[in-house]
Structures are given as structure tokens and as C-alpha cells.
Design an enzyme around this catalytic site. Structure first.
Site, mmCIF file in Angstrom:
data_model
loop_
_atom_site.group_PDB
_atom_site.id
_atom_site.type_symbol
_atom_site.label_atom_id
_atom_site.label_comp_id
_atom_site.label_asym_id
_atom_site.label_seq_id
_atom_site.Cartn_x
_atom_site.Cartn_y
_atom_site.Cartn_z
ATOM 1 N N CYS A 174 -12.363 48.576 -105.876
ATOM 2 C CA CYS A 174 -13.194 47.649 -105.120
ATOM 3 C C CYS A 174 -13.119 46.244 -105.706
ATOM 4 O O CYS A 174 -13.149 46.084 -106.929
ATOM 5 C CB CYS A 174 -14.627 48.152 -105.208
HETATM 6 N N1 LIG Z 1 -18.528 50.940 -100.501
HETATM 7 C C1 LIG Z 1 -18.096 49.724 -100.601
HETATM 8 O O1 LIG Z 1 -18.477 48.957 -101.471
HETATM 9 C C2 LIG Z 1 -17.114 49.187 -99.622
HETATM 10 C C3 LIG Z 1 -16.384 50.027 -98.843
HETATM 11 N N2 LIG Z 1 -15.426 49.544 -97.994
HETATM 12 C C4 LIG Z 1 -14.688 50.491 -97.162
HETATM 13 O O2 LIG Z 1 -13.659 49.842 -96.472
HETATM 14 C C5 LIG Z 1 -13.526 50.343 -95.160
HETATM 15 C C6 LIG Z 1 -13.586 49.220 -94.174
HETATM 16 O O3 LIG Z 1 -14.914 48.783 -94.073
HETATM 17 P P1 LIG Z 1 -15.421 47.792 -92.920
HETATM 18 O O4 LIG Z 1 -14.734 46.485 -93.094
HETATM 19 O O5 LIG Z 1 -16.881 47.808 -92.868
HETATM 20 O O6 LIG Z 1 -14.913 48.559 -91.637
HETATM 21 P P2 LIG Z 1 -14.340 48.012 -90.329
HETATM 22 O O7 LIG Z 1 -13.130 47.215 -90.604
HETATM 23 O O8 LIG Z 1 -14.231 49.177 -89.392
HETATM 24 O O9 LIG Z 1 -15.509 47.046 -89.871
HETATM 25 C C7 LIG Z 1 -16.593 47.557 -89.179
HETATM 26 C C8 LIG Z 1 -17.152 46.488 -88.256
HETATM 27 O O10 LIG Z 1 -18.150 45.773 -88.966
HETATM 28 C C9 LIG Z 1 -17.779 44.391 -89.042
HETATM 29 N N3 LIG Z 1 -18.060 44.011 -90.409
HETATM 30 C C10 LIG Z 1 -17.504 44.469 -91.523
HETATM 31 N N4 LIG Z 1 -18.034 43.895 -92.619
HETATM 32 C C11 LIG Z 1 -18.968 43.055 -92.138
HETATM 33 C C12 LIG Z 1 -19.865 42.171 -92.755
HETATM 34 N N5 LIG Z 1 -19.885 42.026 -94.096
HETATM 35 N N6 LIG Z 1 -20.709 41.477 -91.973
HETATM 36 C C13 LIG Z 1 -20.664 41.595 -90.637
HETATM 37 N N7 LIG Z 1 -19.832 42.418 -89.994
HETATM 38 C C14 LIG Z 1 -18.991 43.116 -90.733
HETATM 39 C C15 LIG Z 1 -16.315 44.346 -88.718
HETATM 40 O O11 LIG Z 1 -15.958 43.136 -88.084
HETATM 41 P P3 LIG Z 1 -15.031 42.049 -88.839
HETATM 42 O O12 LIG Z 1 -13.933 42.803 -89.533
HETATM 43 O O13 LIG Z 1 -14.523 41.185 -87.740
HETATM 44 O O14 LIG Z 1 -15.938 41.336 -89.773
HETATM 45 C C16 LIG Z 1 -16.144 45.485 -87.767
HETATM 46 O O15 LIG Z 1 -16.481 45.130 -86.459
HETATM 47 C C17 LIG Z 1 -14.609 51.408 -94.995
HETATM 48 O O16 LIG Z 1 -14.035 52.660 -95.237
HETATM 49 C C18 LIG Z 1 -15.594 51.084 -96.093
HETATM 50 O O17 LIG Z 1 -16.248 52.235 -96.587
HETATM 51 C C19 LIG Z 1 -15.192 48.212 -97.873
HETATM 52 C C20 LIG Z 1 -15.868 47.319 -98.650
HETATM 53 C C21 LIG Z 1 -16.933 47.736 -99.534
HETATM 54 N N1 LIG Z 2 -15.386 47.453 -102.109
HETATM 55 C C1 LIG Z 2 -14.577 48.445 -101.742
HETATM 56 N N2 LIG Z 2 -14.989 49.702 -101.937
HETATM 57 C C2 LIG Z 2 -14.176 50.660 -101.527
HETATM 58 C C3 LIG Z 2 -12.941 50.403 -100.929
HETATM 59 N N3 LIG Z 2 -12.388 51.567 -100.595
HETATM 60 C C4 LIG Z 2 -13.255 52.518 -100.987
HETATM 61 N N4 LIG Z 2 -14.329 51.966 -101.554
HETATM 62 C C5 LIG Z 2 -15.490 52.641 -102.131
HETATM 63 O O1 LIG Z 2 -15.149 53.167 -103.410
HETATM 64 C C6 LIG Z 2 -15.616 54.520 -103.497
HETATM 65 C C7 LIG Z 2 -14.869 55.305 -104.555
HETATM 66 O O2 LIG Z 2 -15.166 54.773 -105.826
HETATM 67 P P1 LIG Z 2 -14.560 55.332 -107.205
HETATM 68 O O3 LIG Z 2 -15.167 54.458 -108.236
HETATM 69 O O4 LIG Z 2 -14.981 56.751 -107.335
HETATM 70 O O5 LIG Z 2 -13.082 55.206 -107.162
HETATM 71 C C8 LIG Z 2 -15.425 55.013 -102.080
HETATM 72 O O6 LIG Z 2 -16.126 56.195 -101.798
HETATM 73 C C9 LIG Z 2 -15.923 53.811 -101.274
HETATM 74 O O7 LIG Z 2 -17.301 53.776 -101.141
HETATM 75 C C10 LIG Z 2 -12.535 49.062 -100.771
HETATM 76 O O8 LIG Z 2 -11.432 48.760 -100.289
HETATM 77 N N5 LIG Z 2 -13.378 48.122 -101.202
#
Ligand SMILES: NC(=O)C1=CN([C@@H]2O[C@H](COP(=O)(O)OP(=O)(O)OC[C@H]3O[C@@H](n4cnc5c(N)ncnc54)[C@H](OP(=O)(O)O)[C@@H]3O)[C@@H](O)[C@H]2O)C=CC1
Ligand SMILES: Nc1nc2c(ncn2[C@@H]2O[C@H](COP(=O)(O)O)[C@@H](O)[C@H]2O)c(=O)[nH]1
Length: 325
Positions: A174
Site C-alpha cells: 500500500c
Molecule cells: N485497504 C486499503 O487501504 C486500500 C485498498 N485498495 C484496493 O484497491 C482496489 C481499488 O479500489 P478503488 O479505487 O476504491 O476501486 P474502484 O477503482 O472500483 O473505485 C470504486 C469507485 O469509487 C470511486 N473512488 C475510489 N476512491 C475514491 C475516493 N477516494 N473518493 C471518491 N471516490 C472514489 C472510483 O472513482 P474514481 O476512480 O474515478 O475516483 C470508482 O467509481 C480495491 O480492491 C481496494 O480494496 C485501494 C486503496 C486503499
Molecule cells: N492502499 C492499498 N491497499 C491495498 C492495495 N491492494 C490491497 N490493499 C490492502 O492491503 C491488504 C493486505 O495487506 P497485507 O499487509 O496483509 O499485505 C488487502 O487486504 C487490502 O486491504 C493497494 O493497491 N493499495
């Protein structure tokens, strides 16, 4: 607010009440089913695929299939149904995902578990999806996330989520905390505690687990289930090819919001790394179970509940002193 992370905490032992660690029960009822350990591999494309999902389900481990090959989900559910295995899938929140829920209903497919998987789960769009799923598939156990605050947990639970997933940015691949300045990276364990205190339903601790002992710590601070990426990457069964470099074997692990996943450099919040090849995943899962049994014995109990009551000390960043194995 008191903040700390996994490496800052040590749990304090209680008098042992078992003759063998094998007496300690690591099983957890989560939603409609009971699983061997409170651990679920991350729903990421380098961690889980259909073959591993089937293996885990057949051996009483929880799994959540990722959502990055959306067209394969219907066949996956049908296939698991044919094999009489439980079904657990992920969805996003874009328009086509609402259509996907319609398609499930039209085909009379009822996943046992559905996870709403987005980076910033505290949003009206996620709440809309929770309500849509609960209206159309009321018997699916619905996990929503990710969130990092008590307010978010309450709001998603009130919308109908059966469990919430906590963790914004603590993951190994991340870069959210670096790119945006936000998240629970560096204080994930304290965030779990805050969120669990607010929760009236189960919590999944997601991200930041670096050692098996962190599973016990997650439970101590209120998690019911622990989602793990990096520790479960790099196995024989992990999707992707073995990569040879300087005579060593590796497998790739990349973030779901990385350029590798997205196919373009836009809103990138994840990176890619190589994980040393680790052999069979069953050995790692067995070791996690044994370590957790040992944790339970140190807690002075016989089951996971006993971990919830143990005392702890904060030993800020001091305990490892460079110890790695
Ligand atoms: N657990 C974590 O810390 C994180 C996990 N991830 C993982 O990465 C993958 C992609 O995530 P995600 O980008 O949400 O999925 P998507 O690309 O499917 O986005 C989902 C929707 O939400 C919008 N969106 C995403 N982020 C934001 C935001 N910060 N504010 C407003 N709208 C938003 C996107 O539009 P648009 O793209 O146009 O903004 C899209 O329409 C998932 O599997 C997620 O679990 C990603 C980052 C952090
Ligand atoms: N900020 C982001 N978080 C992400 C992304 N892809 C996955 N994840 C999150 O990480 C955990 C796994 O964490 P780990 O420490 O056990 O390796 C996963 O379940 C998601 O919630 C990303 O691209 N960006």
C-alpha cells in the site's frame, strides 16, 4: 488518543490451563459458517484464484474471491454450488456492479458471502450498494469496507452491513499513506480497537499483519477475522508464475490499486514487490493455527475468546531490536 501498532504491543501471559496446545480451539463462527482459523487471504489477484478458493472452502477455511475478473464470477458461483462448497465473492460500486447483483437475482444465484471491496468505504455510494444487496439478496452475509473510523463502522452497519472491514493503508504493498496522507497505516491496531468498540457486528482487521502473533493481537483488540495479504503471498498455490532472480525463487505480489492491477497509471495507491517463494500454503496455514493455539495457551484459556481479556503493555517500537526470521 492512544495510538500503537502491532510491533508496539506485547500481550501478558496468564496461567496455562491446558496440558497441550492441541487442546486450544482456534475455530471461529463467522456469518453462517464456522472456520478453522480466524484468517482470510486478501481478496487480491496475486493472493487468491478459483483453484485456491475451492481448496480453502473444501478445507474449512474462509476465503473471499477477488473482483478483478468480473466476467468469471457467475461461473465461479455455479461451479462452487455444483461442488456443494460455500460461495464468497467481491463486488465494487460502479454502475455495472448493480447490474451484476440483478444478474445474480435473475439466475437465482445466492452467494453465501458478498464483500464490497473499495478503498474508501465510508461513502454514500457504498451505503447505496449495501442497501441494494440487502434488498435483493437478503440472505447473503454482507461485508463492507474498507473503513478506519468508528463513525464509518456505525454508518455501514446501520445501512445493513453484517460485518465491516477495517484498514485504510496499512498493507504491505500500500502507498495510500504516502500518496494521500490519510489512513490507519502505522496505527492499524489502535484503529481496530477504536472501530471494534463502536461495532455491534463482527470486524475484519485488514492489512499490516507481519507475524503470526499479530493475529492474536488483532483478536485481543476486537477483530473477529483477520485479512492477510503479504504473509499468504508467494506460495505454490498463489496465482502467478515463479520468478527466478539471482538463483532465488519469488512470486509477484501487487496492490489492487497498483498500475499492474489497473493497467494504467491513474489514481495509483499500490505497488508491486517480489515475495520469496514459500512452498505450500497448507503448511503456512497450519503454522498459523499452531501459533494461535500457543497464543491461546499463553492467554490462559482454551479458545479465541480468552484472547479478548488479556492484559497488554505498550513497548513502543522496541521489541524486535532487529529480530527477523
Ligand atoms: N485497504 C486499503 O487501504 C486500500 C485498498 N485498495 C484496493 O484497491 C482496489 C481499488 O479500489 P478503488 O479505487 O476504491 O476501486 P474502484 O477503482 O472500483 O473505485 C470504486 C469507485 O469509487 C470511486 N473512488 C475510489 N476512491 C475514491 C475516493 N477516494 N473518493 C471518491 N471516490 C472514489 C472510483 O472513482 P474514481 O476512480 O474515478 O475516483 C470508482 O467509481 C480495491 O480492491 C481496494 O480494496 C485501494 C486503496 C486503499
Ligand atoms: N492502499 C492499498 N491497499 C491495498 C492495495 N491492494 C490491497 N490493499 C490492502 O492491503 C491488504 C493486505 O495487506 P497485507 O499487509 O496483509 O499485505 C488487502 O487486504 C487490502 O486491504 C493497494 O493497491 N493499495
Amino acid at each position: 488518543m492512544q495510538v500503537f501498532d502491532y510491533e508496539d504491543i506485547q500481550l501478558i501471559p496468564n496461567k496455562c490451563i491446558v496440558d497441550s496446545r492441541s487442546e486450544c480451539d482456534t475455530s471461529i463462527k463467522f456469518g453462517p459458517k464456522t472456520f478453522k482459523i480466524p484468517v482470510v487471504p486478501a481478496n487480491m489477484q496475486t493472493i487468491i484464484d478459483e483453484t485456491l478458493a475451492e481448496k480453502l472452502a473444501a478445507n474449512d477455511y474462509f476465503y473471499v474471491m477477488h473482483r478483478f475478473e468480473p466476467e468469471k464470477r457467475i461461473d465461479f458461483i455455479k461451479d462452487m454450488n455444483r461442488k456443494k462448497l460455500f460461495t464468497s465473492i467481491s463486488v465494487g460500486i460502479k454502475e455495472e456492479e448493480f447490474n451484476f447483483i440483478d444478474q445474480l437475482v435473475a439466475e437465482n444465484l445466492k452467494p453465501d458471502y458478498i464483500t464490497i471491496d473499495v478503498a474508501h468505504g465510508h461513502s454514500d455510494r457504498v451505503i447505496e450498494m449495501i442497501k441494494y444487496i440487502k434488498n435483493n439478496l437478503p440472505n447473503s452475509f454482507l461485508i463492507a469496507g474498507n473503513v478506519g473510523t468508528p463513525e464509518a463502522v456505525r454508518e455501514l452497519e446501520n445501512a445493513g452491513a453484517d460485518a465491516t472491514k477495517v484498514g485504510i493503508g496499512p498493507g504491505k504493498v500500500c502507498i495510500t499513506k504516502l500518496k494521500t496522507g490519510f489512513g490507519t497505516g502505522g496505527w492499524q491496531l489502535a484503529a481496530i480497537r477504536l472501530c471494534a468498540k463502536a461495532a455491534s457486528k463482527p470486524i475484519i482487521a485488514d492489512g499490516g499483519v507481519r507475524n503470526d502473533g499479530d493475529i492474536a493481537k488483532s483478536i485481543r483488540f476486537g477483530a473477529d477475522m483477520v485479512m492477510i495479504g503479504s504473509l499468504l503471498a508467494g506460495h505454490n498455490e498463489s496465482p502467478g508464475k515463479v520468478i527466478e532472480k539471482d538463483g532465488q525463487k519469488y512470486k509477484a505480489y501487487f496492490g489492487s490499486a497498483s498500475q499492474y492491477q489497473k493497467g494504467e497509471y491513474k489514481n495509483v495507491e499500490g505497488k508491486r514487490m517480489l515475495i520469496p517463494y514459500k512452498g505450500e500454503i497448507k503448511d503456512t496455514l497450519n503454522e498459523m493455527q499452531q501459533d494461535l493455539q500457543s497464543s491461546i495457551s499463553y492467554a490462559g484459556g482454551k479458545d479465541l475468546k480468552s484472547l479478548r481479556k488479556v492484559d497488554y503493555v505498550i513497548v513502543k517500537n522496541s521489541i524486535y531490536n532487529g529480530d527477523v526470521y
